[in-house]
Design a protein around this motif. Structure first.
Motif, PDB file in Angstrom:
ATOM      1  N   PRO A  84       0.823  -1.207   0.000  1.00  0.00           N
ATOM      2  CA  PRO A  84       0.000   0.000   0.000  1.00  0.00           C
ATOM      3  C   PRO A  84       0.862   1.264   0.000  1.00  0.00           C
ATOM      4  N   ALA A  85       0.310   2.317  -0.584  1.00  0.00           N
ATOM      5  CA  ALA A  85       0.920   3.653  -0.491  1.00  0.00           C
ATOM      6  C   ALA A  85      -0.062   4.530   0.271  1.00  0.00           C
ATOM      7  N   PHE A  86       0.464   5.375   1.143  1.00  0.00           N
ATOM      8  CA  PHE A  86      -0.369   6.118   2.065  1.00  0.00           C
ATOM      9  C   PHE A  86      -0.392   7.616   1.757  1.00  0.00           C
ATOM     10  N   PRO A  87      -1.478   8.279   2.128  1.00  0.00           N
ATOM     11  CA  PRO A  87      -1.531   9.738   1.987  1.00  0.00           C
ATOM     12  C   PRO A  87      -0.343  10.379   2.696  1.00  0.00           C
ATOM     13  N   GLY A  88       0.165  11.453   2.110  1.00  0.00           N
ATOM     14  CA  GLY A  88       1.316  12.152   2.668  1.00  0.00           C
ATOM     15  C   GLY A  88       2.634  11.667   2.097  1.00  0.00           C
ATOM     16  N   LYS A  89       2.595  10.618   1.290  1.00  0.00           N
ATOM     17  CA  LYS A  89       3.804  10.083   0.672  1.00  0.00           C
ATOM     18  C   LYS A  89       3.820  10.416  -0.812  1.00  0.00           C
ATOM     19  N   ARG A  90       5.000  10.587  -1.366  1.00  0.00           N
ATOM     20  CA  ARG A  90       5.163  10.739  -2.809  1.00  0.00           C
ATOM     21  C   ARG A  90       5.474   9.370  -3.392  1.00  0.00           C
ATOM     22  N   VAL A  91       4.791   9.038  -4.493  1.00  0.00           N
ATOM     23  CA  VAL A  91       5.122   7.825  -5.233  1.00  0.00           C
ATOM     24  C   VAL A  91       5.695   8.244  -6.582  1.00  0.00           C
ATOM     25  N   THR A  92       6.612   7.422  -7.085  1.00  0.00           N
ATOM     26  CA  THR A  92       7.275   7.712  -8.351  1.00  0.00           C
ATOM     27  C   THR A  92       7.327   6.449  -9.185  1.00  0.00           C
ATOM     28  N   ALA A  93       6.836   6.552 -10.419  1.00  0.00           N
ATOM     29  CA  ALA A  93       6.950   5.464 -11.389  1.00  0.00           C
ATOM     30  C   ALA A  93       8.118   5.768 -12.315  1.00  0.00           C
ATOM     31  N   VAL A  94       8.959   4.768 -12.531  1.00  0.00           N
ATOM     32  CA  VAL A  94      10.092   4.874 -13.448  1.00  0.00           C
ATOM     33  C   VAL A  94       9.913   3.785 -14.493  1.00  0.00           C
ATOM     34  N   ALA A  95       9.933   4.184 -15.767  1.00  0.00           N
ATOM     35  CA  ALA A  95       9.684   3.242 -16.857  1.00  0.00           C
ATOM     36  C   ALA A  95      10.931   3.011 -17.688  1.00  0.00           C
ATOM     37  N   ARG A  96      10.926   1.870 -18.383  1.00  0.00           N
ATOM     38  CA  ARG A  96      12.030   1.518 -19.274  1.00  0.00           C
ATOM     39  C   ARG A  96      11.496   0.691 -20.431  1.00  0.00           C
ATOM     40  N   VAL A  97      12.102   0.855 -21.590  1.00  0.00           N
ATOM     41  CA  VAL A  97      11.772   0.048 -22.761  1.00  0.00           C
ATOM     42  C   VAL A  97      12.463  -1.301 -22.589  1.00  0.00           C
TER      43      VAL A  97
END
Length: 137
Positions: A86-99
């Motif tokens: 789970p990710a919680f309010p107040g946190k930053r989430v970051t998606a990193v993509a790659r081919v």
């Protein structure tokens, strides 16, 4: 040079995520500061929103293969997401993509979504295709 893309689409404006392009690895980043507005009935980041963040990182990374501005449109053909924590309010989430592969018309991508404490929240794979630029009716 890192460039941020903010408020470019209705979805981006509504959800409040930020795209970053210009990283040395060629992958886009999609950041979201999780708020109560992004949560499900259990008080954690809604899976559909997590998927949207992953999708946008992969779509922008697809675009970067043909356009340094990251704005050439690509369509999601298919996408599979695995939810791990789970990710919680107040946190930053970051998606990193790659081919990860592809050919003449399709690109294969993968992306991971981490919170600011480096916990893996979700991962995804997708198939993307460059969109036609002319309008069809």
């Amino acid at each position: 040079m890192i460039e941020t893309i903010v408020g470019e689409t209705g979805t981006q404006t509504t959800l409040g995520y930020i795209l970053e392009i210009g990283h040395a690895d060629g992958g886009a980043r999609c950041h979201l500061d999780v708020t109560e507005a992004h949560t499900n009935r259990h008080g954690v980041l809604h899976g559909g929103i997590a998927t949207t963040v992953l999708d946008n990182a992969m779509g922008a990374t697809s675009s970067l293969t043909v356009d340094d501005t990251g704005r050439t449109p690509f369509q999601t053909i298919s996408m599979t997401t695995q939810f791990l924590a789970p990710a919680f309010p107040g946190k930053r989430v970051t998606a990193v993509a790659r081919v990860t592969g592809g050919g003449r018309s399709l690109l294969f991508l993968a992306a991971d979504l981490h919170d600011e404490d480096s916990r893996l929240i979700a991962s995804a794979t997708g198939v993307f295709k460059r969109a036609r630029t002319e309008q069809t009716q």
